[in-house]
Structure formats: structure tokens, C-alpha cells
Scaffold this active site. Structure first.
Site, mmCIF file in Angstrom:
data_model
loop_
_atom_site.group_PDB
_atom_site.id
_atom_site.type_symbol
_atom_site.label_atom_id
_atom_site.label_comp_id
_atom_site.label_asym_id
_atom_site.label_seq_id
_atom_site.Cartn_x
_atom_site.Cartn_y
_atom_site.Cartn_z
ATOM 1 C CE1 TYR A 26 -9.854 -0.935 -26.471
ATOM 2 C CE2 TYR A 26 -8.045 -0.591 -28.019
ATOM 3 C CZ TYR A 26 -8.494 -0.882 -26.740
ATOM 4 O OH TYR A 26 -7.592 -1.120 -25.739
ATOM 5 C CG HIS A 103 -13.103 -1.001 -19.342
ATOM 6 N ND1 HIS A 103 -12.083 -0.082 -19.393
ATOM 7 C CD2 HIS A 103 -13.357 -1.230 -18.042
ATOM 8 C CE1 HIS A 103 -11.724 0.217 -18.157
ATOM 9 N NE2 HIS A 103 -12.491 -0.452 -17.312
HETATM 10 C C1 DQA Z 1 -10.187 0.278 -22.568
HETATM 11 C C2 DQA Z 1 -9.379 -0.928 -22.065
HETATM 12 C C3 DQA Z 1 -8.061 -0.485 -21.476
HETATM 13 O O1 DQA Z 1 -7.331 -1.611 -20.997
HETATM 14 C C4 DQA Z 1 -7.232 0.220 -22.521
HETATM 15 O O2 DQA Z 1 -6.035 0.709 -21.936
HETATM 16 C C5 DQA Z 1 -7.966 1.299 -23.227
HETATM 17 C C6 DQA Z 1 -9.385 1.110 -23.549
HETATM 18 C C7 DQA Z 1 -11.482 -0.158 -23.282
HETATM 19 O O3 DQA Z 1 -12.332 0.709 -23.470
HETATM 20 O O4 DQA Z 1 -11.637 -1.319 -23.649
HETATM 21 O O5 DQA Z 1 -7.386 2.296 -23.625
HETATM 22 O O6 DQA Z 1 -10.545 1.081 -21.445
#
Ligand code: DQA
Length: 145
Positions: A26, A103
Site C-alpha cells: 500500500y 483501490h
Molecule cells: C484495497 C484492496 C482491498 O482488497 C483490501 O482489502 C484493502 C485495500 C486497496 O486500496 O488496495 O483493504 O481496497
């Protein structure tokens, strides 16, 4: 002419830990960085954002219902609820303003269970895998709609 309402930027569970949580996936940007980016992009268009985060499904649904009348657009990163929540989707489908699903990671390049989204079919569009830049692009899109 009335000024458009704020663009709601809603964030689901664990995104309060952005920058600390799995930075290899992330990145190192924090939720405060997301707020600053969204405010900067919206500001350039004379618009405002309302950025919120909750770890609770019902709270996110309450905010979506609030957005129905208060918001000029919704940007949402539903996080884990993307893959599980019929109830959140049922709320999102009632919106009459642009809805962008964001995402940070490329969910399509990860585990199988992340490839299905309850939100994508009811969103105007989806951005995935561009880090927090995706939020800025989503806000930009809503501003230029
Ligand atoms: C997310 C991707 C999702 O699969 C995950 O559960 C998250 C973050 C992303 O921002 O990449 O918590 O939404």
C-alpha cells in the site's frame, strides 16, 4: 447558481493504518496525505472534499446515505468490504451522483478473492493500482463531470 456539495471520499476498514500497514503493497503515503491530495485537486476546481474513514460497515452505509443528498460525488475505497458487502453496494446504488471506486493496490494482480468487487458494477468507474494518485484522479474526474 448554488455551489455543488462536497465530494465525499470514503475509506473503509484498516485504511486508518495507511503508511504503516503492509507498505510493500500500500506504500508509505498516509491517510493525511490522501486528505491533502484530495483537498488540493478539489481546490483547483473550486470544490471541497469531505474525507472520512471507518472500520465499521454500518457507519460507511450511513455516510453513503448522507451523501445521497449532501454530496456532489462519491469516491470510495471500500477496502475489505469491496469483496464482501452486499449492504454497502445496496446503499451505493441509490446514489444519483458520480461514484468512483478506488483501490490503492492492483486488486487484479493479487489473491483471487480480491478480483471480485460488489461495488464495481454499480460504480461510474474504478481505479486500481495507482497508489494514492488514484484518489486524486477520481476527485479530478468528479470535478470535471
Ligand atoms: C484495497 C484492496 C482491498 O482488497 C483490501 O482489502 C484493502 C485495500 C486497496 O486500496 O488496495 O483493504 O481496497
Amino acid at each position: 447558481m448554488t455551489t455543488p456539495g462536497p465530494i465525499y471520499v470514503l475509506n473503509g476498514p484498516n485504511l486508518n493504518l495507511l503508511g504503516l500497514r503492509q507498505p510493500e503493497i500500500y506504500g508509505h503515503d498516509t491517510l493525511d496525505d490522501v486528505v491533502a491530495l484530495c483537498e488540493e485537486v478539489a481546490g483547483r476546481h473550486g470544490r471541497t472534499v469531505e474525507v472520512r474513514q471507518s472500520n465499521h460497515e454500518g457507519v460507511l452505509i450511513d455516510w453513503v446515505q448522507e451523501a445521497r443528498t449532501a454530496a456532489s460525488g462519491v469516491v470510495i475505497n471500500p477496502a475489505g468490504y469491496t469483496h464482501t458487502s452486499v449492504a454497502l453496494r445496496d446503499a451505493l446504488v441509490t446514489l444519483e451522483v458520480p461514484l468512483v471506486e478506488v483501490h490503492i493496490s492492483n486488486v487484479h494482480a493479487r489473491e483471487e478473492f480480491r478480483k471480485h468487487s460488489y461495488v464495481s458494477p454499480v460504480a461510474t468507474g474504478t481505479i486500481a493500482g495507482l497508489g494514492i494518485t488514484g484518489y486524486g484522479l477520481a476527485v479530478e474526474f468528479v470535478c470535471t463531470r
